[in-house]
Design a protein around this motif. Structure first.
Motif, PDB file in Angstrom:
ATOM      1  N   LEU A   4      39.124  44.639  59.862  1.00 16.18           N
ATOM      2  CA  LEU A   4      38.840  43.476  59.015  1.00 16.18           C
ATOM      3  C   LEU A   4      38.007  43.864  57.793  1.00 16.18           C
ATOM      4  N   TYR A   5      37.035  44.749  58.001  1.00 21.08           N
ATOM      5  CA  TYR A   5      36.214  45.191  56.876  1.00 21.08           C
ATOM      6  C   TYR A   5      37.037  45.961  55.857  1.00 21.08           C
ATOM      7  N   ALA A   6      37.920  46.858  56.342  1.00 23.21           N
ATOM      8  CA  ALA A   6      38.756  47.633  55.427  1.00 23.21           C
ATOM      9  C   ALA A   6      39.695  46.733  54.634  1.00 23.21           C
ATOM     10  N   GLY A   7      40.261  45.709  55.281  1.00 28.74           N
ATOM     11  CA  GLY A   7      41.137  44.773  54.559  1.00 28.74           C
ATOM     12  C   GLY A   7      40.388  43.978  53.504  1.00 28.74           C
ATOM     13  N   TRP A   8      39.168  43.513  53.854  1.00 29.43           N
ATOM     14  CA  TRP A   8      38.373  42.767  52.874  1.00 29.43           C
ATOM     15  C   TRP A   8      38.002  43.639  51.677  1.00 29.43           C
ATOM     16  N   ARG A   9      37.661  44.904  51.952  1.00 30.62           N
ATOM     17  CA  ARG A   9      37.289  45.797  50.874  1.00 30.62           C
ATOM     18  C   ARG A   9      38.483  46.102  49.972  1.00 30.62           C
ATOM     19  N   ARG A  10      39.683  46.243  50.561  1.00 29.54           N
ATOM     20  CA  ARG A  10      40.877  46.511  49.764  1.00 29.54           C
ATOM     21  C   ARG A  10      41.205  45.333  48.848  1.00 29.54           C
ATOM     22  N   ARG A  11      41.084  44.121  49.412  1.00 25.16           N
ATOM     23  CA  ARG A  11      41.362  42.938  48.581  1.00 25.16           C
ATOM     24  C   ARG A  11      40.338  42.792  47.451  1.00 25.16           C
ATOM     25  N   ARG A  12      39.098  43.113  47.737  1.00 26.84           N
ATOM     26  CA  ARG A  12      38.057  43.013  46.701  1.00 26.84           C
ATOM     27  C   ARG A  12      38.324  43.991  45.567  1.00 26.84           C
ATOM     28  N   ARG A  13      38.696  45.233  45.896  1.00 26.05           N
ATOM     29  CA  ARG A  13      39.001  46.214  44.863  1.00 26.05           C
ATOM     30  C   ARG A  13      40.216  45.788  44.047  1.00 26.05           C
ATOM     31  N   ALA A  14      41.230  45.218  44.721  1.00 25.51           N
ATOM     32  CA  ALA A  14      42.414  44.763  43.991  1.00 25.51           C
ATOM     33  C   ALA A  14      42.061  43.623  43.033  1.00 25.51           C
ATOM     34  N   ARG A  15      41.189  42.710  43.495  1.00 22.60           N
ATOM     35  CA  ARG A  15      40.771  41.615  42.630  1.00 22.60           C
ATOM     36  C   ARG A  15      39.971  42.127  41.435  1.00 22.60           C
ATOM     37  N   GLU A  16      39.095  43.094  41.639  1.00 22.23           N
ATOM     38  CA  GLU A  16      38.319  43.658  40.540  1.00 22.23           C
ATOM     39  C   GLU A  16      39.235  44.369  39.549  1.00 22.23           C
ATOM     40  N   ARG A  17      40.239  45.103  40.036  1.00 19.11           N
ATOM     41  CA  ARG A  17      41.185  45.758  39.131  1.00 19.11           C
ATOM     42  C   ARG A  17      41.961  44.725  38.315  1.00 19.11           C
ATOM     43  N   GLY A  18      42.359  43.617  38.973  1.00 25.55           N
ATOM     44  CA  GLY A  18      43.069  42.563  38.251  1.00 25.55           C
ATOM     45  C   GLY A  18      42.209  41.922  37.172  1.00 25.55           C
ATOM     46  N   MET A  19      40.915  41.696  37.464  1.00 20.81           N
ATOM     47  CA  MET A  19      40.022  41.104  36.479  1.00 20.81           C
ATOM     48  C   MET A  19      39.801  42.046  35.301  1.00 20.81           C
ATOM     49  N   ARG A  20      39.637  43.355  35.580  1.00 19.55           N
ATOM     50  CA  ARG A  20      39.479  44.312  34.492  1.00 19.55           C
ATOM     51  C   ARG A  20      40.730  44.390  33.628  1.00 19.55           C
ATOM     52  N   ALA A  21      41.897  44.353  34.269  1.00 18.14           N
ATOM     53  CA  ALA A  21      43.140  44.388  33.500  1.00 18.14           C
ATOM     54  C   ALA A  21      43.303  43.134  32.643  1.00 18.14           C
ATOM     55  N   ALA A  22      42.942  41.961  33.182  1.00 16.56           N
ATOM     56  CA  ALA A  22      43.040  40.723  32.404  1.00 16.56           C
ATOM     57  C   ALA A  22      42.069  40.732  31.228  1.00 16.56           C
ATOM     58  N   GLU A  23      40.855  41.246  31.445  1.00 18.70           N
ATOM     59  CA  GLU A  23      39.887  41.313  30.359  1.00 18.70           C
ATOM     60  C   GLU A  23      40.343  42.267  29.269  1.00 18.70           C
ATOM     61  N   ARG A  24      40.906  43.413  29.678  1.00 19.64           N
ATOM     62  CA  ARG A  24      41.417  44.367  28.687  1.00 19.64           C
ATOM     63  C   ARG A  24      42.583  43.768  27.905  1.00 19.64           C
ATOM     64  N   LEU A  25      43.471  43.045  28.583  1.00 17.73           N
ATOM     65  CA  LEU A  25      44.599  42.401  27.915  1.00 17.73           C
ATOM     66  C   LEU A  25      44.115  41.329  26.932  1.00 17.73           C
ATOM     67  N   HIS A  26      43.070  40.579  27.324  1.00 21.27           N
ATOM     68  CA  HIS A  26      42.519  39.554  26.433  1.00 21.27           C
ATOM     69  C   HIS A  26      41.933  40.177  25.170  1.00 21.27           C
ATOM     70  N   ARG A  27      41.211  41.294  25.322  1.00 25.45           N
ATOM     71  CA  ARG A  27      40.642  41.961  24.154  1.00 25.45           C
ATOM     72  C   ARG A  27      41.732  42.490  23.235  1.00 25.45           C
ATOM     73  N   GLU A  28      42.764  43.104  23.808  1.00 23.75           N
ATOM     74  CA  GLU A  28      43.857  43.625  22.988  1.00 23.75           C
ATOM     75  C   GLU A  28      44.611  42.510  22.277  1.00 23.75           C
ATOM     76  N   GLU A  29      44.829  41.378  22.982  1.00 25.06           N
ATOM     77  CA  GLU A  29      45.527  40.260  22.356  1.00 25.06           C
ATOM     78  C   GLU A  29      44.702  39.663  21.223  1.00 25.06           C
ATOM     79  N   GLU A  30      43.393  39.522  21.432  1.00 21.79           N
ATOM     80  CA  GLU A  30      42.540  38.979  20.388  1.00 21.79           C
ATOM     81  C   GLU A  30      42.514  39.895  19.173  1.00 21.79           C
ATOM     82  N   ALA A  31      42.450  41.221  19.418  1.00 23.34           N
ATOM     83  CA  ALA A  31      42.459  42.166  18.298  1.00 23.34           C
ATOM     84  C   ALA A  31      43.779  42.114  17.542  1.00 23.34           C
TER      85      ALA A  31
END
Length: 341
Positions: free
Chosen positions: A44-71
Motif C-alpha cells: 500500500l505504501y509503495a502504491g501511494w508513493r508511485r501515485r504521488r510521484r506521478a501526480r507531481e510529474r503531471g503538475m510539473r509538466a502542466a506548469e511547464r506547458l503553461h509557461r511555454e504557452e504563455e511565452a
C-alpha cells in the motif's frame, strides 16, 4: 578532510533509510502481526508513493506547458496584449469600461452640442470662405472607448495623483460637415485612437469636490487613424488647399500631446488654474546622438540578389517636437555626433 566527512554523512543517511524499511517488520513483531500484514502495508505504501510521484510529474509538466504557452502567446502578440497582461502594476478597469458603455450616448449628445455651439462658430470666424460651415451630423456610434489598463502613481507631491490609462478606441463615429457656399460635403466615418492618456488629479482639497481640476494629455504621440469622407472636396476650398490629410492628422494628434494639455476645472474659481494649464518647464532636455552599429542593409540590386548598404538617418521625437539628423550615405555604421535640445 571535508570530502571524507561528506562521504561519511552520505553513508549514515543510506544506513538510516534502510533501517526505516526494517521498522515496519519490527513494529509488526511487537504487535504480533504476521508477515502477510507487513507485505500488505509495504504494498500500500509503495502504491501511494508511485501515485504521488506521478501526480507531481503531471503538475510539473502542466506548469511547464503553461509557461511555454504563455511565452508563445506573448511572442506572437508582439505587444498587442493589454498592458495589464505584461505589467503586474497595471490593473484592469472593466468597471470603467461598463461606465463608459452606459454613458457613451450622453457623451455623444455633449459632443454634438460642443461642436455646433462652440467649434462651428470658431471655424466660421476663422476664414471668410468658411462662413457657411455647419455640422450636419454628429454621431459617436455604438462602439465606446475602452480602457485596457490603469496604472496609478503617487505624484510629485501630496496634493497630486497621477493616472495612466492605456486606451483603445476603434469606433464607428460619423461626423458630417458642409460648406454651402462651395457646395462641399465632407466628414469622418470611423476612427482609431490608441495610446497612453495621463490624467492628473490636482490639487487635492479638504472639501468637496475633493479634487480641484483634471489635467489630461498624452505623454507620447498616440496612434491616430481617421477615415475621411469627401476630404478632396474640402481641400479644394480656398484657404485650405495648402493643407493635406496628413497635416490635419498631425495637428489633431499634436493637440493631444504634451506640452499641450486639456484642463477641466471642477471648481469655478480655481486659483491654480493658470499654473495647471501652462506649467513652468523644469529644465532642458539635451539628447546626444552618437552613432549606430550593425544596421540592416536596405539597398538591393538585381532583384535582391546583390545587397548594398544604406543611407541611414535618425528621427527623434519628444512630445510634439521632432528632429531629423543628417543622412549618412552608404554606411551601416553611421556616426553623427549631434546634439538636440
Amino acid at each position: 578532510m571535508e570530502r571524507r566527512s561528506g562521504l561519511g554523512l552520505a553513508a549514515l543517511g543510506a544506513l538510516g533509510r534502510r533501517l526505516l524499511w526494517a521498522l515496519p517488520a519490527y513494529a509488526a513483531g511487537l504487535l504480533g502481526l504476521g508477515a502477510g500484514a507487513v507485505v500488505l502495508a509495504l504494498a500500500l505504501y509503495a502504491g501511494w508513493r508511485r501515485r504521488r510521484r506521478a501526480r507531481e510529474r503531471g503538475m510539473r509538466a502542466a506548469e511547464r506547458l503553461h509557461r511555454e504557452e504563455e511565452a508563445a502567446v506573448r511572442a506572437a502578440a508582439r505587444g498587442e496584449l493589454p498592458a495589464w497582461v505584461s505589467f503586474p502594476d497595471v490593473e484592469r478597469a472593466e468597471w470603467l469600461n461598463k461606465v463608459l458603455a452606459q454613458a457613451w450616448p450622453f457623451l455623444g449628445q455633449y459632443l454634438e452640442k460642443l461642436l455646433t455651439d462652440s467649434v462651428a462658430p470658431a471655424i466660421r470666424a476663422s476664414s471668410p470662405h468658411l462662413q457657411s460651415f455647419t455640422f450636419t451630423r454628429v454621431d459617436l456610434g455604438q462602439k465606446p472607448l475602452r480602457v485596457l489598463g490603469v496604472q496609478a502613481h503617487p505624484g510629485t507631491h501630496k496634493k497630486q495623483i497621477l493616472l495612466d490609462l492605456n486606451i483603445s478606441y476603434v469606433g464607428d463615429v460619423q461626423i458630417d460637415v458642409e460648406v454651402k457656399k462651395f457646395f462641399c460635403k465632407a466628414g469622418v466615418k470611423g476612427m482609431q485612437l490608441h495610446g497612453v492618456l495621463r490624467i492628473i488629479l490636482e490639487p487635492l482639497l479638504g472639501d468637496v469636490p475633493i479634487v480641484g481640476a483634471l489635467s489630461m494629455f498624452f505623454i507620447r504621440r498616440p496612434t491616430l487613424d481617421i477615415n475621411w469622407t469627401g476630404m478632396t472636396n474640402l481641400l479644394d476650398i480656398p484657404g485650405l488647399s495648402s493643407m493635406s490629410d496628413s497635416m490635419i492628422m498631425d495637428s489633431i494628434a499634436s493637440y493631444l500631446v504634451l506640452p499641450n494639455r486639456l484642463l477641466v476645472p471642477l471648481l469655478p474659481d480655481l486659483p491654480e488654474a493658470a499654473r495647471l494649464r501652462w506649467p513652468l518647464p523644469r529644465g532642458v532636455l539635451r539628447v546626444s546622438l552618437v552613432a549606430a552599429r550593425a544596421l540592416r542593409s536596405k539597398d538591393r540590386f538585381l532583384g535582391g540578389l546583390v545587397q548594398g548598404r544604406s543611407d541611414p538617418y535618425a528621427l527623434l521625437r519628444v512630445g510634439t517636437q521632432a528632429a531629423t539628423s543628417r543622412v549618412i550615405g552608404d554606411s551601416l555604421e553611421p556616426v553623427w555626433d549631434e546634439m538636440y535640445e
